[in-house]
Motif scaffolding. Structure first.
Motif, PDB file in Angstrom:
ATOM      1  N   ALA A   4      -1.871 -12.729  14.290  1.00 10.89           N
ATOM      2  CA  ALA A   4      -1.705 -11.544  13.447  1.00 10.89           C
ATOM      3  C   ALA A   4      -1.074 -10.373  14.370  1.00 10.89           C
ATOM      4  O   ALA A   4      -0.258  -9.496  13.785  1.00 10.89           O
ATOM      5  CB  ALA A   4      -3.152 -10.756  12.966  1.00 10.89           C
ATOM      6  N   ALA A   5      -1.139 -10.508  15.575  1.00 11.47           N
ATOM      7  CA  ALA A   5      -0.473  -9.409  16.311  1.00 11.47           C
ATOM      8  C   ALA A   5       0.837  -9.862  17.093  1.00 11.47           C
ATOM      9  O   ALA A   5       1.524  -9.070  17.528  1.00 11.47           O
ATOM     10  CB  ALA A   5      -1.411  -9.174  17.681  1.00 11.47           C
ATOM     11  N   THR A   6       1.077 -10.938  16.799  1.00 10.91           N
ATOM     12  CA  THR A   6       2.614 -11.468  17.207  1.00 10.91           C
ATOM     13  C   THR A   6       3.606 -11.196  16.001  1.00 10.91           C
ATOM     14  O   THR A   6       3.768 -11.431  14.977  1.00 10.91           O
ATOM     15  CB  THR A   6       2.689 -13.223  17.340  1.00 10.91           C
ATOM     16  N   PRO A   7       4.499 -10.342  16.656  1.00  8.96           N
ATOM     17  CA  PRO A   7       5.622  -9.974  15.627  1.00  8.96           C
ATOM     18  C   PRO A   7       6.611 -11.082  15.281  1.00  8.96           C
ATOM     19  O   PRO A   7       6.775 -12.031  15.957  1.00  8.96           O
ATOM     20  CB  PRO A   7       6.329  -8.987  16.456  1.00  8.96           C
ATOM     21  N   ARG A   8       6.638 -11.002  13.862  1.00  8.51           N
ATOM     22  CA  ARG A   8       7.836 -12.089  13.644  1.00  8.51           C
ATOM     23  C   ARG A   8       8.928 -11.277  12.972  1.00  8.51           C
ATOM     24  O   ARG A   8       8.745 -10.218  12.354  1.00  8.51           O
ATOM     25  CB  ARG A   8       6.899 -12.779  12.283  1.00  8.51           C
ATOM     26  N   THR A   9      10.036 -12.119  12.920  1.00 11.03           N
ATOM     27  CA  THR A   9      11.309 -11.544  12.493  1.00 11.03           C
ATOM     28  C   THR A   9      11.603 -12.034  11.113  1.00 11.03           C
ATOM     29  O   THR A   9      11.034 -13.262  10.670  1.00 11.03           O
ATOM     30  CB  THR A   9      12.450 -12.060  13.417  1.00 11.03           C
ATOM     31  N   GLY A  10      12.562 -11.670  10.307  1.00 15.99           N
ATOM     32  CA  GLY A  10      12.966 -11.998   9.030  1.00 15.99           C
ATOM     33  C   GLY A  10      12.078 -11.505   8.008  1.00 15.99           C
ATOM     34  O   GLY A  10      11.850 -10.330   8.099  1.00 15.99           O
ATOM     35  N   TRP A  11      11.744 -12.312   6.750  1.00 17.61           N
ATOM     36  CA  TRP A  11      11.310 -11.785   5.894  1.00 17.61           C
ATOM     37  C   TRP A  11       9.735 -11.628   5.699  1.00 17.61           C
ATOM     38  O   TRP A  11       9.277 -12.147   6.760  1.00 17.61           O
ATOM     39  CB  TRP A  11      11.601 -12.584   4.510  1.00 17.61           C
ATOM     40  N   THR A  12       9.281 -10.812   5.029  1.00 19.62           N
ATOM     41  CA  THR A  12       7.753 -10.640   4.928  1.00 19.62           C
ATOM     42  C   THR A  12       7.243 -10.607   3.422  1.00 19.62           C
ATOM     43  O   THR A  12       7.979 -10.536   2.628  1.00 19.62           O
ATOM     44  CB  THR A  12       7.087  -9.195   5.448  1.00 19.62           C
ATOM     45  N   PHE A  13       5.932 -10.972   3.250  1.00 15.74           N
ATOM     46  CA  PHE A  13       5.502 -10.762   1.766  1.00 15.74           C
ATOM     47  C   PHE A  13       5.128  -9.865   1.199  1.00 15.74           C
ATOM     48  O   PHE A  13       5.280  -9.531   0.067  1.00 15.74           O
ATOM     49  CB  PHE A  13       4.090 -11.781   1.772  1.00 15.74           C
ATOM     50  N   LEU A  14       4.915  -8.772   2.301  1.00 16.26           N
ATOM     51  CA  LEU A  14       4.792  -7.036   1.558  1.00 16.26           C
ATOM     52  C   LEU A  14       5.447  -6.382   2.144  1.00 16.26           C
ATOM     53  O   LEU A  14       6.126  -6.431   3.368  1.00 16.26           O
ATOM     54  CB  LEU A  14       3.263  -6.952   2.031  1.00 16.26           C
ATOM     55  N   THR A  15       5.915  -5.383   1.460  1.00 17.75           N
ATOM     56  CA  THR A  15       6.723  -4.017   1.661  1.00 17.75           C
ATOM     57  C   THR A  15       5.771  -3.428   2.584  1.00 17.75           C
ATOM     58  O   THR A  15       4.706  -3.217   2.656  1.00 17.75           O
ATOM     59  CB  THR A  15       7.333  -3.506   0.617  1.00 17.75           C
ATOM     60  N   ASN A  16       6.490  -2.289   3.135  1.00 23.32           N
ATOM     61  CA  ASN A  16       5.887  -1.177   3.992  1.00 23.32           C
ATOM     62  C   ASN A  16       4.942  -0.346   2.994  1.00 23.32           C
ATOM     63  O   ASN A  16       4.096   0.025   3.269  1.00 23.32           O
ATOM     64  CB  ASN A  16       6.810  -0.395   4.881  1.00 23.32           C
ATOM     65  N   HIS A  17       5.666  -0.040   1.813  1.00 26.48           N
ATOM     66  CA  HIS A  17       5.003   0.640   0.880  1.00 26.48           C
ATOM     67  C   HIS A  17       3.501   0.047   0.502  1.00 26.48           C
ATOM     68  O   HIS A  17       2.622   0.760   0.171  1.00 26.48           O
ATOM     69  CB  HIS A  17       5.696   0.764  -0.364  1.00 26.48           C
ATOM     70  N   ALA A  18       3.726  -1.228   0.089  1.00 34.03           N
ATOM     71  CA  ALA A  18       2.418  -1.729  -0.124  1.00 34.03           C
ATOM     72  C   ALA A  18       1.468  -1.926   0.846  1.00 34.03           C
ATOM     73  O   ALA A  18       0.026  -1.741   0.752  1.00 34.03           O
ATOM     74  CB  ALA A  18       2.894  -3.310  -0.476  1.00 34.03           C
ATOM     75  N   ARG A  19       1.899  -2.049   2.117  1.00 39.51           N
ATOM     76  CA  ARG A  19       0.631  -2.031   3.359  1.00 39.51           C
ATOM     77  C   ARG A  19       0.126  -0.558   3.320  1.00 39.51           C
ATOM     78  O   ARG A  19      -0.873  -0.496   3.634  1.00 39.51           O
ATOM     79  CB  ARG A  19       1.751  -2.202   4.583  1.00 39.51           C
TER      80      ARG A  19
END
Length: 105
Positions: A4-19
């Motif tokens: 969970a703490a490992t940053p990943r690049t590329g796409w994500t499932f949730l937008t920052n607004h959703a987070r």
């Protein structure tokens, strides 16, 4: 190692607004500083997201001294036309589920 703490690049499932909205749903009295830390964003980015959410009716706040208490109005629809039908409340309910569990009927 904590994935969970490992940053990943590329796409994500949730937008920052959703987070940000999910963080507020979990704790309506949360501080911008704490949202930023939890969502791995800057405080300025969180302030902008909160302003976006408030201007479009997805969030409101009440000032209590030096703190804010946020409220997410019930029944607001998801923003994108392809997501028509489910509400923000339904999305937030899904985000609180544990993996492998199923929503109640």
């Amino acid at each position: 190692m904590d994935d969970a703490a490992t940053p990943r690049t590329g796409w994500t499932f949730l937008t920052n607004h959703a987070r940000v909205l999910a963080a507020i749903a979990r704790n309506p009295d949360i501080r911008v500083r704490d949202i930023a830390a939890q969502c791995m964003l800057t405080e300025r980015a969180v302030q902008k997201i909160i302003a976006d959410l408030e201007s479009d009716g997805y969030l409101s706040h009440t000032r209590n001294g030096r703190t804010n208490t946020y409220e997410i109005p019930g029944g607001t629809s998801l923003r994108h036309p392809a997501d028509a039908g489910p509400t923000v409340a339904a999305l937030l309910a899904l985000l609180s589920l544990e993996p492998g569990s199923s929503p109640s009927p």
